[in-house]
Design a protein around this motif. Sequence first.
Motif, mmCIF file in Angstrom:
data_model
loop_
_atom_site.group_PDB
_atom_site.id
_atom_site.type_symbol
_atom_site.label_atom_id
_atom_site.label_comp_id
_atom_site.label_asym_id
_atom_site.label_seq_id
_atom_site.Cartn_x
_atom_site.Cartn_y
_atom_site.Cartn_z
ATOM 1 N N VAL A 17 83.062 28.406 -11.144
ATOM 2 C CA VAL A 17 81.980 28.862 -10.268
ATOM 3 C C VAL A 17 80.788 29.379 -11.066
ATOM 4 C CG1 VAL A 17 81.325 30.568 -8.522
ATOM 5 C CG2 VAL A 17 83.526 29.384 -8.342
ATOM 6 N N LEU A 18 81.050 30.177 -12.095
ATOM 7 C CA LEU A 18 79.952 30.751 -12.881
ATOM 8 C C LEU A 18 79.183 29.662 -13.621
ATOM 9 C CD1 LEU A 18 78.436 33.236 -13.848
ATOM 10 C CD2 LEU A 18 80.125 33.471 -15.695
ATOM 11 N N THR A 19 79.892 28.701 -14.192
ATOM 12 C CA THR A 19 79.232 27.605 -14.905
ATOM 13 C C THR A 19 78.323 26.819 -13.977
ATOM 14 O OG1 THR A 19 81.090 27.382 -16.438
ATOM 15 C CG2 THR A 19 79.610 25.491 -16.237
ATOM 16 N N ILE A 20 78.831 26.498 -12.793
ATOM 17 C CA ILE A 20 78.048 25.732 -11.828
ATOM 18 C C ILE A 20 76.831 26.532 -11.369
ATOM 19 C CG2 ILE A 20 78.087 24.709 -9.519
ATOM 20 C CD1 ILE A 20 81.132 24.164 -10.088
ATOM 21 N N ALA A 21 77.036 27.811 -11.089
ATOM 22 C CA ALA A 21 75.930 28.662 -10.648
ATOM 23 C C ALA A 21 74.847 28.748 -11.714
ATOM 24 C CB ALA A 21 76.451 30.058 -10.306
ATOM 25 N N LEU A 22 75.251 28.914 -12.958
ATOM 26 C CA LEU A 22 74.275 29.005 -14.049
ATOM 27 C C LEU A 22 73.575 27.672 -14.286
ATOM 28 C CD1 LEU A 22 76.154 31.255 -16.638
ATOM 29 C CD2 LEU A 22 74.167 31.861 -15.238
ATOM 30 N N ALA A 23 74.296 26.569 -14.112
ATOM 31 C CA ALA A 23 73.679 25.254 -14.302
ATOM 32 C C ALA A 23 72.550 25.045 -13.305
ATOM 33 C CB ALA A 23 74.731 24.153 -14.153
ATOM 34 N N PHE A 24 72.805 25.345 -12.051
ATOM 35 C CA PHE A 24 71.753 25.207 -11.045
ATOM 36 C C PHE A 24 70.652 26.253 -11.251
ATOM 37 C CE2 PHE A 24 74.926 22.762 -8.613
ATOM 38 C CZ PHE A 24 74.125 21.760 -8.085
ATOM 39 N N GLY A 25 71.045 27.494 -11.497
ATOM 40 C CA GLY A 25 70.068 28.562 -11.651
ATOM 41 C C GLY A 25 69.148 28.365 -12.835
ATOM 42 N N LEU A 26 69.721 27.996 -13.976
ATOM 43 C CA LEU A 26 68.904 27.776 -15.175
ATOM 44 C C LEU A 26 68.044 26.527 -15.038
ATOM 45 C CD1 LEU A 26 71.450 28.743 -17.979
ATOM 46 C CD2 LEU A 26 69.438 30.036 -17.251
ATOM 47 N N SER A 27 68.564 25.514 -14.342
ATOM 48 C CA SER A 27 67.772 24.299 -14.124
ATOM 49 C C SER A 27 66.512 24.603 -13.333
ATOM 50 C CB SER A 27 68.607 23.247 -13.381
ATOM 51 O OG SER A 27 69.661 22.778 -14.181
ATOM 52 N N ILE A 28 66.652 25.438 -12.312
ATOM 53 C CA ILE A 28 65.481 25.755 -11.492
ATOM 54 C C ILE A 28 64.520 26.656 -12.260
ATOM 55 C CG2 ILE A 28 66.161 27.878 -10.267
ATOM 56 C CD1 ILE A 28 64.761 24.763 -8.570
ATOM 57 N N THR A 29 65.048 27.530 -13.112
ATOM 58 C CA THR A 29 64.181 28.384 -13.920
ATOM 59 C C THR A 29 63.360 27.561 -14.899
ATOM 60 O OG1 THR A 29 65.622 30.321 -13.762
ATOM 61 C CG2 THR A 29 64.147 30.222 -15.652
ATOM 62 N N VAL A 30 64.041 26.684 -15.645
ATOM 63 C CA VAL A 30 63.352 25.835 -16.619
ATOM 64 C C VAL A 30 62.327 24.949 -15.928
ATOM 65 C CG1 VAL A 30 63.662 23.941 -18.255
ATOM 66 C CG2 VAL A 30 65.245 25.870 -18.276
ATOM 67 N N SER A 31 62.718 24.360 -14.800
ATOM 68 C CA SER A 31 61.808 23.474 -14.072
ATOM 69 C C SER A 31 60.588 24.229 -13.542
ATOM 70 C CB SER A 31 62.550 22.803 -12.917
ATOM 71 O OG SER A 31 63.592 21.982 -13.390
ATOM 72 N N ALA A 32 60.809 25.458 -13.085
ATOM 73 C CA ALA A 32 59.693 26.251 -12.568
ATOM 74 C C ALA A 32 58.641 26.499 -13.638
ATOM 75 C CB ALA A 32 60.210 27.570 -12.011
ATOM 76 N N TYR A 33 59.104 26.843 -14.839
ATOM 77 C CA TYR A 33 58.149 27.092 -15.920
ATOM 78 C C TYR A 33 57.536 25.799 -16.444
ATOM 79 C CZ TYR A 33 59.519 31.993 -16.143
ATOM 80 O OH TYR A 33 59.724 33.316 -15.837
ATOM 81 N N ALA A 34 58.311 24.724 -16.468
ATOM 82 C CA ALA A 34 57.815 23.462 -17.015
ATOM 83 C C ALA A 34 56.842 22.767 -16.073
ATOM 84 C CB ALA A 34 58.987 22.530 -17.328
ATOM 85 N N PHE A 35 57.138 22.790 -14.775
ATOM 86 C CA PHE A 35 56.364 21.990 -13.829
ATOM 87 C C PHE A 35 55.643 22.807 -12.762
ATOM 88 C CE2 PHE A 35 60.289 19.596 -15.008
ATOM 89 C CZ PHE A 35 59.683 18.760 -15.941
ATOM 90 N N GLY A 36 55.826 24.127 -12.776
ATOM 91 C CA GLY A 36 55.174 24.968 -11.780
ATOM 92 C C GLY A 36 53.661 24.869 -11.823
ATOM 93 N N GLY A 37 53.115 24.672 -13.001
ATOM 94 C CA GLY A 37 51.668 24.562 -13.137
ATOM 95 C C GLY A 37 51.107 23.283 -12.546
#
Length: 206
Positions: A17-37
Amino acid sequence: MLIFIGTSSVVIAKGDVLTIALAFGLSITVSAYAFGGISGGHFNPAVTTAMWINKRVNAVEAITYIIAQFLGATVAAGIVKACVASLGLSTASLGQTDFPKIGAGMAFFVEALATFLFLMIILSVTSKKFGDSRFAGIAIGVALALLIIFALNLTGASLNPARSFGPVIFAGGSALSHLWLYILAPEVGAVLAAFGAKYLLGSEED
């Protein structure tokens, strides 16, 4: 990235559960900073719906984002399927969301509630009144990870119609017959959050 990395953590890495949660959570964090602009970081139709209700995007932008989100999720799920097949694993399991342990009513409530909480956070941390672009991506990613920990074993923790759509198109099965719930419940949560953030938090005030 959200669908590709997130569902890969389920079916290829076979994470807990923790691995899956972090995979989705970190993916959205990285994507937000990379493509949010570029796009404001719209990777979820429910987010786009709430932003449209609160007039942060116009109708044309909202429709364009939602089409892109569903297309992106479908392509990502297709790549995951190809990777899973190359390992000789069953392509009937692609990280699709379903609720085999609970009833449809409770599943709807869980998805709507989790999406409502997620959108309340997003609308607050991206607002002019409360937001800080330096930390918004982190807050959103952590929020998603925490909500996945809560909802994963109940509904698969979608909170995102596109996230459910992509994998189930290729996997089929009972999850396909339940796709309506994963489209409708997050949207209900998003609508409630749009008004909740505006009138309870004052997120749309300058």
